[in-house]
Design a protein around this motif. Structure first.
Motif, PDB file in Angstrom:
ATOM      1  N   GLU A  99       1.158  -1.342  -0.225  1.00  0.00           N
ATOM      2  CA  GLU A  99      -0.347   0.364  -0.001  1.00  0.00           C
ATOM      3  C   GLU A  99       0.855   1.623   0.049  1.00  0.00           C
ATOM      4  O   GLU A  99       0.626   2.062   0.811  1.00  0.00           O
ATOM      5  CB  GLU A  99      -1.232  -0.168   0.894  1.00  0.00           C
ATOM      6  N   ALA A 100       2.566   1.201  -0.800  1.00  0.00           N
ATOM      7  CA  ALA A 100       2.927   2.306  -0.544  1.00  0.00           C
ATOM      8  C   ALA A 100       2.688   3.291  -2.016  1.00  0.00           C
ATOM      9  O   ALA A 100       2.631   2.048  -3.110  1.00  0.00           O
ATOM     10  CB  ALA A 100       3.942   1.885  -0.568  1.00  0.00           C
ATOM     11  N   ASP A 101       3.056   4.311  -2.172  1.00  0.00           N
ATOM     12  CA  ASP A 101       2.582   5.184  -3.904  1.00  0.00           C
ATOM     13  C   ASP A 101       4.501   4.333  -4.568  1.00  0.00           C
ATOM     14  O   ASP A 101       5.481   4.793  -4.203  1.00  0.00           O
ATOM     15  CB  ASP A 101       2.830   6.271  -3.204  1.00  0.00           C
ATOM     16  N   PRO A 102       4.719   4.021  -5.381  1.00  0.00           N
ATOM     17  CA  PRO A 102       5.722   3.646  -6.080  1.00  0.00           C
ATOM     18  C   PRO A 102       6.589   5.158  -6.834  1.00  0.00           C
ATOM     19  O   PRO A 102       7.295   4.767  -6.823  1.00  0.00           O
ATOM     20  CB  PRO A 102       4.607   2.646  -7.274  1.00  0.00           C
ATOM     21  N   GLU A 103       5.574   6.112  -7.167  1.00  0.00           N
ATOM     22  CA  GLU A 103       6.401   7.487  -7.145  1.00  0.00           C
ATOM     23  C   GLU A 103       6.979   7.946  -6.035  1.00  0.00           C
ATOM     24  O   GLU A 103       7.637   9.281  -6.310  1.00  0.00           O
ATOM     25  CB  GLU A 103       5.243   7.749  -8.097  1.00  0.00           C
ATOM     26  N   SER A 104       6.232   7.698  -5.306  1.00  0.00           N
ATOM     27  CA  SER A 104       7.562   8.142  -3.758  1.00  0.00           C
ATOM     28  C   SER A 104       8.569   8.270  -3.558  1.00  0.00           C
ATOM     29  O   SER A 104       9.538   7.471  -4.105  1.00  0.00           O
ATOM     30  CB  SER A 104       6.241   7.724  -2.070  1.00  0.00           C
TER      31      SER A 104
END
Length: 141
Positions: free
Chosen positions: A136-141
């Motif tokens: 549930e992490a933003d791959p763009e972060s």
């Protein structure tokens, strides 16, 4: 941008230790494996990596960014050993365990599955997106 996975035993260097270093980051030092060292030599500033707790948790717990390219490892007088500097970017809202990664057919070819002992390893863009989705992490972060 390329993607990587950095393994650390949490009782030696944990995600919380990495976060505490802030934007100045820290050397990813002490690596004494030629293949892992060579991967660090391929890294560029801005590359992203998974921060993986090995031994106890066996889970991806955060995202780091390479902030300095390969340079001599300050923990060794031997010129063969290099390291990069990394800083914490974002925690994983939900850690992704090694068992979950091994159970996912989309990740069957991931280096972590095939060669789990390697301390620094490449991650494909598709693997990056999938593990981020699982955590549930933003791959763009």
């Amino acid at each position: 941008m390329r993607y990587w996975l950095f393994k650390s035993e949490p009782d030696t260097w944990s995600w919380d230790d990495q976060v505490a270093k802030g934007d100045t980051g820290e050397e990813w030092d002490g690596v004494r494996n030629y293949q892992a060292r060579n991967f660090m030599r391929e890294m560029a500033v801005g590359d992203r990596g998974f921060f993986y707790h090995s031994q106890t948790d066996k889970a991806v717990v955060g995202i780091v960014e390479v902030i300095a390219e390969a340079h001599p490892d300050s923990t060794s007088d031997d010129p063969r050993w290099d390291c990069v500097d990394v800083k914490a970017v974002a925690p994983f809202p939900r850690p992704v365990t090694l068992d979950e990664i091994k159970a996912d057919p989309e990740l069957a070819e991931m280096v972590l599955v095939k060669n789990p002992r390697l301390s620094v390893q490449p991650v494909s863009a598709a693997e990056w997106r999938r593990v981020c989705e699982m955590g549930e992490a933003d791959p763009e972060s």
